[in-house]
Design a protein around this motif. Structure first.
Motif, PDB file in Angstrom:
ATOM      1  N   LYS A   1      -3.624 -26.947 -15.953  1.00 24.07           N
ATOM      2  CA  LYS A   1      -2.929 -28.169 -16.345  1.00 24.07           C
ATOM      3  C   LYS A   1      -3.200 -28.543 -17.800  1.00 24.07           C
ATOM      4  N   CYS A   2      -4.477 -28.585 -18.194  1.00 27.72           N
ATOM      5  CA  CYS A   2      -4.807 -29.094 -19.533  1.00 27.72           C
ATOM      6  C   CYS A   2      -5.315 -28.025 -20.496  1.00 27.72           C
ATOM      7  N   GLY A   3      -5.677 -26.868 -19.979  1.00 25.06           N
ATOM      8  CA  GLY A   3      -6.129 -25.782 -20.834  1.00 25.06           C
ATOM      9  C   GLY A   3      -7.603 -25.787 -21.188  1.00 25.06           C
ATOM     10  N   ARG A   4      -8.346 -26.752 -20.679  1.00 27.23           N
ATOM     11  CA  ARG A   4      -9.790 -26.781 -20.960  1.00 27.23           C
ATOM     12  C   ARG A   4     -10.505 -25.675 -20.194  1.00 27.23           C
ATOM     13  N   GLU A   5     -11.646 -25.304 -20.711  1.00 28.53           N
ATOM     14  CA  GLU A   5     -12.444 -24.266 -20.060  1.00 28.53           C
ATOM     15  C   GLU A   5     -12.985 -24.774 -18.731  1.00 28.53           C
ATOM     16  N   LEU A   6     -12.863 -23.943 -17.697  1.00 29.10           N
ATOM     17  CA  LEU A   6     -13.393 -24.289 -16.379  1.00 29.10           C
ATOM     18  C   LEU A   6     -14.824 -23.796 -16.299  1.00 29.10           C
ATOM     19  N   LYS A   7     -15.739 -24.732 -16.041  1.00 25.82           N
ATOM     20  CA  LYS A   7     -17.160 -24.405 -16.136  1.00 25.82           C
ATOM     21  C   LYS A   7     -17.826 -24.100 -14.799  1.00 25.82           C
ATOM     22  N   ASP A   8     -17.343 -24.666 -13.714  1.00 26.92           N
ATOM     23  CA  ASP A   8     -18.016 -24.395 -12.443  1.00 26.92           C
ATOM     24  C   ASP A   8     -17.141 -23.518 -11.542  1.00 26.92           C
ATOM     25  N   GLU A   9     -17.766 -22.898 -10.582  1.00 23.50           N
ATOM     26  CA  GLU A   9     -17.107 -21.924  -9.723  1.00 23.50           C
ATOM     27  C   GLU A   9     -15.965 -22.544  -8.911  1.00 23.50           C
ATOM     28  N   ARG A  64     -10.052 -23.012  -7.867  1.00 20.32           N
ATOM     29  CA  ARG A  64      -8.836 -23.829  -7.758  1.00 20.32           C
ATOM     30  C   ARG A  64      -7.880 -23.580  -8.909  1.00 20.32           C
ATOM     31  N   GLY A  65      -8.443 -23.262 -10.070  1.00 24.68           N
ATOM     32  CA  GLY A  65      -7.616 -23.090 -11.261  1.00 24.68           C
ATOM     33  C   GLY A  65      -7.423 -24.376 -12.045  1.00 24.68           C
ATOM     34  N   TYR A  66      -8.094 -25.452 -11.618  1.00 25.90           N
ATOM     35  CA  TYR A  66      -7.999 -26.765 -12.243  1.00 25.90           C
ATOM     36  C   TYR A  66      -9.384 -27.386 -12.355  1.00 25.90           C
ATOM     37  N   GLY A  67      -9.599 -28.133 -13.420  1.00 25.53           N
ATOM     38  CA  GLY A  67     -10.839 -28.886 -13.575  1.00 25.53           C
ATOM     39  C   GLY A  67     -10.839 -30.086 -12.644  1.00 25.53           C
ATOM     40  N   VAL A  79     -10.984 -33.383 -13.080  1.00 27.79           N
ATOM     41  CA  VAL A  79     -10.116 -34.513 -13.428  1.00 27.79           C
ATOM     42  C   VAL A  79      -8.653 -34.166 -13.143  1.00 27.79           C
ATOM     43  N   CYS A  80      -8.222 -32.997 -13.573  1.00 25.14           N
ATOM     44  CA  CYS A  80      -6.841 -32.582 -13.324  1.00 25.14           C
ATOM     45  C   CYS A  80      -6.593 -32.416 -11.830  1.00 25.14           C
ATOM     46  N   TRP A  81      -7.562 -31.891 -11.106  1.00 22.84           N
ATOM     47  CA  TRP A  81      -7.410 -31.704  -9.659  1.00 22.84           C
ATOM     48  C   TRP A  81      -7.186 -33.047  -8.967  1.00 22.84           C
ATOM     49  N   LYS A  82      -7.944 -34.085  -9.358  1.00 22.52           N
ATOM     50  CA  LYS A  82      -7.771 -35.413  -8.769  1.00 22.52           C
ATOM     51  C   LYS A  82      -6.385 -35.964  -9.078  1.00 22.52           C
ATOM     52  N   LYS A  83      -5.915 -35.752 -10.299  1.00 26.21           N
ATOM     53  CA  LYS A  83      -4.581 -36.226 -10.674  1.00 26.21           C
ATOM     54  C   LYS A  83      -3.501 -35.527  -9.855  1.00 26.21           C
ATOM     55  N   ILE A  84      -3.662 -34.239  -9.648  1.00 24.59           N
ATOM     56  CA  ILE A  84      -2.698 -33.473  -8.863  1.00 24.59           C
ATOM     57  C   ILE A  84      -2.689 -33.954  -7.408  1.00 24.59           C
ATOM     58  N   GLN A  85      -3.866 -34.158  -6.841  1.00 28.64           N
ATOM     59  CA  GLN A  85      -3.957 -34.617  -5.461  1.00 28.64           C
ATOM     60  C   GLN A  85      -3.347 -36.005  -5.305  1.00 28.64           C
TER      61      GLN A  85
END
Length: 51
Positions: free
Chosen positions: A5-13, A18-21, A23-29
């Motif tokens: 969604k935002c292009g930021r680096e995903l830091k945790d497994e 999921r393919g989303y950080g 914050v973006c995951w919460k927005k999508i949900q």
């Protein structure tokens, strides 16, 4: 790996899976829930119109 969604680096497994950080995951949900709620309201209006 970057957030789809935002292009930021995903830091945790979990985020990488999921393919989303987080914050973006919460927005999508939240958007999915709102869309589902709107669909339910439309169905109720349709059913009331049929009666």
């Amino acid at each position: 790996m970057e957030c789809a969604k935002c292009g930021r680096e995903l830091k945790d497994e979990k985020s990488r899976q999921r393919g989303y950080g987080p914050v973006c995951w919460k927005k999508i949900q939240k958007a999915k829930e709102e869309q589902q709620h709107e669909s339910t309201e439309d169905e109720i209006r349709f059913e009331k119109g049929r009666n």
